[in-house]
Motif scaffolding. Structure first.
Motif, PDB file in Angstrom:
ATOM      1  N   ASN B  40     -15.702 -17.723  -1.776  1.00  0.00           N
ATOM      2  CA  ASN B  40     -15.282 -16.481  -2.433  1.00  0.00           C
ATOM      3  C   ASN B  40     -14.730 -15.481  -1.430  1.00  0.00           C
ATOM      4  N   ALA B  41     -15.324 -15.461  -0.242  1.00  0.00           N
ATOM      5  CA  ALA B  41     -14.788 -14.584   0.807  1.00  0.00           C
ATOM      6  C   ALA B  41     -13.345 -14.969   1.105  1.00  0.00           C
ATOM      7  N   ALA B  42     -13.093 -16.270   1.183  1.00  0.00           N
ATOM      8  CA  ALA B  42     -11.727 -16.746   1.440  1.00  0.00           C
ATOM      9  C   ALA B  42     -10.798 -16.321   0.305  1.00  0.00           C
ATOM     10  N   THR B  43     -11.296 -16.390  -0.925  1.00  0.00           N
ATOM     11  CA  THR B  43     -10.484 -15.976  -2.074  1.00  0.00           C
ATOM     12  C   THR B  43     -10.106 -14.503  -1.968  1.00  0.00           C
ATOM     13  N   ILE B  44     -11.101 -13.666  -1.628  1.00  0.00           N
ATOM     14  CA  ILE B  44     -10.824 -12.231  -1.521  1.00  0.00           C
ATOM     15  C   ILE B  44      -9.762 -11.976  -0.460  1.00  0.00           C
ATOM     16  N   LEU B  45      -9.911 -12.635   0.695  1.00  0.00           N
ATOM     17  CA  LEU B  45      -8.947 -12.429   1.778  1.00  0.00           C
ATOM     18  C   LEU B  45      -7.558 -12.896   1.357  1.00  0.00           C
ATOM     19  N   ARG B  46      -7.515 -14.076   0.701  1.00  0.00           N
ATOM     20  CA  ARG B  46      -6.213 -14.584   0.277  1.00  0.00           C
ATOM     21  C   ARG B  46      -5.576 -13.623  -0.725  1.00  0.00           C
ATOM     22  N   ASN B  47      -6.404 -13.081  -1.635  1.00  0.00           N
ATOM     23  CA  ASN B  47      -5.869 -12.148  -2.637  1.00  0.00           C
ATOM     24  C   ASN B  47      -5.459 -10.805  -2.033  1.00  0.00           C
ATOM     25  N   SER B  48      -5.824 -10.589  -0.781  1.00  0.00           N
ATOM     26  CA  SER B  48      -5.513  -9.302  -0.163  1.00  0.00           C
ATOM     27  C   SER B  48      -4.192  -9.308   0.594  1.00  0.00           C
ATOM     28  N   VAL B  49      -3.650 -10.488   0.856  1.00  0.00           N
ATOM     29  CA  VAL B  49      -2.509 -10.572   1.774  1.00  0.00           C
ATOM     30  C   VAL B  49      -1.300  -9.769   1.283  1.00  0.00           C
ATOM     31  N   GLU B  50      -0.895 -10.003   0.021  1.00  0.00           N
ATOM     32  CA  GLU B  50       0.297  -9.291  -0.473  1.00  0.00           C
ATOM     33  C   GLU B  50       0.039  -7.778  -0.474  1.00  0.00           C
ATOM     34  N   LEU B  51      -1.174  -7.414  -0.907  1.00  0.00           N
ATOM     35  CA  LEU B  51      -1.475  -5.973  -0.992  1.00  0.00           C
ATOM     36  C   LEU B  51      -1.517  -5.337   0.401  1.00  0.00           C
ATOM     37  N   LEU B  52      -1.983  -6.093   1.391  1.00  0.00           N
ATOM     38  CA  LEU B  52      -1.983  -5.562   2.754  1.00  0.00           C
ATOM     39  C   LEU B  52      -0.558  -5.293   3.228  1.00  0.00           C
ATOM     40  N   LEU B  53       0.326  -6.270   2.995  1.00  0.00           N
ATOM     41  CA  LEU B  53       1.715  -6.109   3.441  1.00  0.00           C
ATOM     42  C   LEU B  53       2.367  -4.929   2.727  1.00  0.00           C
ATOM     43  N   ILE B  54       2.220  -4.905   1.418  1.00  0.00           N
ATOM     44  CA  ILE B  54       2.837  -3.824   0.640  1.00  0.00           C
ATOM     45  C   ILE B  54       2.167  -2.486   0.956  1.00  0.00           C
ATOM     46  N   GLY B  55       0.845  -2.560   1.210  1.00  0.00           N
ATOM     47  CA  GLY B  55       0.115  -1.337   1.548  1.00  0.00           C
ATOM     48  C   GLY B  55       0.597  -0.724   2.859  1.00  0.00           C
ATOM     49  N   LEU B  56       0.934  -1.559   3.837  1.00  0.00           N
ATOM     50  CA  LEU B  56       1.446  -1.019   5.107  1.00  0.00           C
ATOM     51  C   LEU B  56       2.747  -0.260   4.844  1.00  0.00           C
ATOM     52  N   GLY B  57       3.637  -0.863   4.047  1.00  0.00           N
ATOM     53  CA  GLY B  57       4.891  -0.185   3.706  1.00  0.00           C
ATOM     54  C   GLY B  57       4.630   1.111   2.954  1.00  0.00           C
ATOM     55  N   MET B  58       3.677   1.049   2.008  1.00  0.00           N
ATOM     56  CA  MET B  58       3.374   2.243   1.203  1.00  0.00           C
ATOM     57  C   MET B  58       2.776   3.349   2.078  1.00  0.00           C
ATOM     58  N   THR B  59       2.017   2.960   3.113  1.00  0.00           N
ATOM     59  CA  THR B  59       1.460   3.951   4.031  1.00  0.00           C
ATOM     60  C   THR B  59       2.581   4.776   4.660  1.00  0.00           C
ATOM     61  N   PHE B  60       3.620   4.078   5.088  1.00  0.00           N
ATOM     62  CA  PHE B  60       4.743   4.773   5.708  1.00  0.00           C
ATOM     63  C   PHE B  60       5.470   5.661   4.696  1.00  0.00           C
ATOM     64  N   ILE B  61       5.653   5.121   3.497  1.00  0.00           N
ATOM     65  CA  ILE B  61       6.393   5.882   2.477  1.00  0.00           C
ATOM     66  C   ILE B  61       5.620   7.145   2.088  1.00  0.00           C
ATOM     67  N   LEU B  62       4.304   7.000   1.862  1.00  0.00           N
ATOM     68  CA  LEU B  62       3.511   8.186   1.521  1.00  0.00           C
ATOM     69  C   LEU B  62       3.464   9.146   2.709  1.00  0.00           C
ATOM     70  N   ALA B  63       3.358   8.610   3.929  1.00  0.00           N
ATOM     71  CA  ALA B  63       3.270   9.473   5.116  1.00  0.00           C
ATOM     72  C   ALA B  63       4.488  10.365   5.247  1.00  0.00           C
ATOM     73  N   MET B  64       5.648   9.900   4.779  1.00  0.00           N
ATOM     74  CA  MET B  64       6.833  10.750   4.902  1.00  0.00           C
ATOM     75  C   MET B  64       7.046  11.577   3.633  1.00  0.00           C
ATOM     76  N   GLY B  65       6.031  11.611   2.774  1.00  0.00           N
ATOM     77  CA  GLY B  65       6.133  12.447   1.584  1.00  0.00           C
ATOM     78  C   GLY B  65       6.884  11.774   0.456  1.00  0.00           C
ATOM     79  N   GLY B  66       7.052  10.457   0.520  1.00  0.00           N
ATOM     80  CA  GLY B  66       7.715   9.720  -0.560  1.00  0.00           C
ATOM     81  C   GLY B  66       6.708   8.967  -1.401  1.00  0.00           C
ATOM     82  N   ILE B  67       7.210   8.144  -2.293  1.00  0.00           N
ATOM     83  CA  ILE B  67       6.365   7.254  -3.079  1.00  0.00           C
ATOM     84  C   ILE B  67       7.288   6.174  -3.626  1.00  0.00           C
ATOM     85  N   ASP B  68       6.731   4.996  -3.945  1.00  0.00           N
ATOM     86  CA  ASP B  68       7.559   3.957  -4.559  1.00  0.00           C
ATOM     87  C   ASP B  68       6.735   3.229  -5.612  1.00  0.00           C
TER      88      ASP B  68
END
Ligand SMILES: Nc1ncnc2c1ncn2[C@@H]1O[C@H](COP(=O)(O)OP(=O)(O)OP(=O)(O)O)[C@@H](O)[C@H]1O
Ligand SMILES: [Mg+2]
Lengths: 256, 324
Positions: B40-68
């Motif tokens: 189950n730990a492996a499942t959680i990590l696998r399910n996190s990959v896309e969100l981690l990648l998109i989350g990094l991008g969203m961090t930058f977008i929110l940091a500059m006062g944007g949103i997507d």
């Protein structure tokens, strides 16, 4: 010797139907503190925004050391050696002092096409400048949001010096400061001029102006109504020029 | 206390998140026997990959006062590109690259609309979301892509230096994001824009270029996520990515990045993503219907923002800036 750094000729700025500046002729000299005075809405901020590239003029020309220039952005003006410290300080409160001082002009080493910050060098340069200005700030890494008004002015002046500015424009630098901090900032202003900078100071405080300015120019309703050397005028005369009670201004306003 | 916190490199918010993750893990392990297993730990990590990648991008977008709000569907469209190529028998490397390329192309469109078109980001990306929803429907023709060839999936089995490919992808993306933010001029420029765009412009920052590049980079990351998604699941369903933007915004805000811009935390984003995925997985395992997942995410987002507003860290009078 000709010390003229910047000459404005017939500078006019219209915002739609409103003429905020009309036909301003003005010379700004190196090593001199020039005060811009005038009532609220007289056009002081608008004039320096034109000079610093934030607004294109509607009409007129600006010469720097005899050469006509046209600025499309504050960056163009900065490249020409003009640094502006705006009324609403253009500092980023969320960044550190050294980040602010170098913002937009960071020192970098390019590795594989990626510009990496030279952070230690920037920190040291800023610490040196703060020291030189006697700015009472110990940590160049402190966020600007944690500084007092006077300290922020010092950071803004550091930034100007660091960009090797030859003209530093300050819009009401002491408006929000307590007495001790005001003294400090006025001292900084003098020191800038002594270093050979041209300094333009906008202020509503006549006694501050008389303390540091070599020359004074009075704006009224978008026009330049008077220019005086400090030792040829008095605070009373300047106030009369600002309010329009002075006979010169009356005559001028009747003529138009 | 500050010094000791500094040494492990986490601020109070991040420590709190770490504690919340630990607490959630303990509670769910007790409540659901299936939760505390390595599988189950492996499942959680696998399910996190896309969100981690998109989350990094969203961090930058929110940091500059944007949103997507369209970013999840951007991943969906890029995944369709990858899936269709695989289905059509394209070589695996081409299909793999199609994800990031499509993501970047869509990021370009977002940047063109929001940055060049001078449309507030919340409105511009909402409009794009509407368009892309239908684009997904049309591209899929009402049918899932499923049972895709296994070529791409096999890439995931590789373990360079004994470390799974997905961990490499996350590590490289995180390192690149961290370097960009903390070691190049891009970082202070982005944060200055997020703090006050006009001041940033007056400081001589190329505001348009920075904002443009950020949207394109975020699209790129969503595209990498798309390739990973197709490789992992070998199908593309109609609802692909529909909750990802909400998840990403919630995770990033949870992590301490300001929704109004000017402040961000990459490690906070990682912890926010993990907490969100742990909660979603744990709730499912204790028998909460999956329908409730977005309720939890939405409530978390509103709760955190409410708390920040109450603590005076947010001034929503300046929402006009955040919307840009
Ligand atoms: N961006 C703008 N758009 C329209 N009108 C403007 C703009 N900026 C300034 N004005 C107008 O131009 C006139 C001159 O304003 P300015 O800010 O230059 O005055 P000021 O002398 O700096 O006044 P203060 O002492 O209050 O700072 C005012 O009538 C002002 O409302
Ligand atoms: Mg003004």
């Amino acid at each position: 010797m000709n010390n003229d750094f910047l000459v404005a000729k017939g500078v006019t700025k219209r915002f739609g139907a409103l003429t905020a500046l009309s036909g301003i002729d003005l010379t700004i000299r190196s090593g001199e503190v020039l005060a811009l005075l005038g009532d609220n809405g007289a056009g002081k901020s608008t004039f320096i925004k034109v000079v610093s590239g934030a607004h294109p003029p509607s009409d007129g020309t600006i010469l720097i050391e005899g050469q006509p220039v046209s600025f499309n952005s504050p960056k163009d003006a900065a490249d020409a050696g003009i640094a502006t410290i705006f009324q609403e300080l253009a500092l980023s409160e969320n960044l550190s002092i050294s980040e602010n001082v170098f913002l937009g002009r960071e020192l970098t080493n390019t590795v594989l096409g990626v510009p990496f910050l030279r952070r230690n060098e920037m920190k040291q340069r800023v610490a040196g400048l703060l020291d030189e200005l006697d700015a009472d700030i110990s940590d160049a890494e402190a966020p600007v949001g944690s500084l007092s008004g006077g300290q922020r002015q010092a950071v803004a002046i550091c930034r100007a010096l660091n960009l090797n500015a030859r003209l530093v424009i300050m819009d009401e630098p002491t408006a929000a400061l307590a007495v001790a901090e005001t003294r400090k900032v006025l001292g900084l202003t003098r020191r800038l001029a002594e270093r050979g900078c041209a300094v333009v100071l906008i202020s509503h405080n006549i006694s501050d102006v008389f303390e540091v300015a070599d020359r004074m120019v009075v704006f009224r309703r978008g026009r330049k109504v008077a220019e005086r050397l400090r030792n040829e005028t008095t605070p009373e005369e300047i106030v009369a020029l600002i309010t329009g009670a002075h006979p010169d201004v009356r005559a001028l306003e009747k003529a138009s | 206390m500050n010094a000791s916190v500094r040494t492990i490199g986490l601020n109070g918010r991040e420590l709190l998140l770490l504690a919340a993750c630990a607490l959630a893990i303990v509670v769910f392990s007790i409540a659901a026997p299936a939760f505390g297993t390595p599988a189950n730990a492996a499942t959680i990590l696998r399910n996190s990959v896309e969100l981690l990648l998109i989350g990094l991008g969203m961090t930058f977008i929110l940091a500059m006062g944007g949103i997507d709000v369209s970013i999840g569907i951007v991943m969906g469209l890029a995944a369709i590109a990858v899936g269709k190529l695989l289905e059509g028998g394209a070589p695996v490397p081409i299909a793999a690259l199609a994800g990031p390329l499509a993501g970047m192309a869509l990021g370009l469109i977002t940047a063109a609309v929001v940055v060049l078109g001078r449309i507030p980001a919340i409105v511009g990306t909402l409009g794009l979301l509407g368009v892309y929803r239908t684009a997904i429907f049309v591209a899929l023709g009402g049918q899932w892509l499923s049972g895709l060839p296994t070529g791409l999936t096999e890439l995931l089995y590789a373990r360079p230096l004994g470390i799974p490919v997905s961990a490499w992808i996350i590590a490289i993306a995180y390192l690149a994001a961290w370097l960009a933010l903390r070691r190049t001029p891009y970082g202070p420029h982005l944060l200055a824009i997020g703090n006050a765009e006009e001041k940033a412009r007056l400081s001589g920052i190329a505001v348009t270029r920075v904002r443009f590049a950020t949207f394109v980079a975020s699209g790129f990351l969503a595209g990498v996520a798309a390739t990973f998604y197709v490789a992992t699941y070998r199908n593309v369903e109609m609802s692909i990515g529909s909750t990802l933007a909400l998840d990403a915004i919630a995770a990033v805000v949870l992590g301490g990045t300001s929704i109004l811009g000017g402040r961000c935390s990459l490690i906070g984003t990682v912890l926010g993503v993990l907490l969100l995925r742990i909660l979603q997985n744990g709730l499912l395992l204790i028998g909460v219907p999956s329908l409730w997942q977005t309720v939890v995410t939405g409530a978390l987002l509103i709760g955190v923002l409410g708390m920040e507003a109450a603590a005076g860290r947010l001034k929503f009078s300046s929402i006009g800036q955040a919307a840009r």
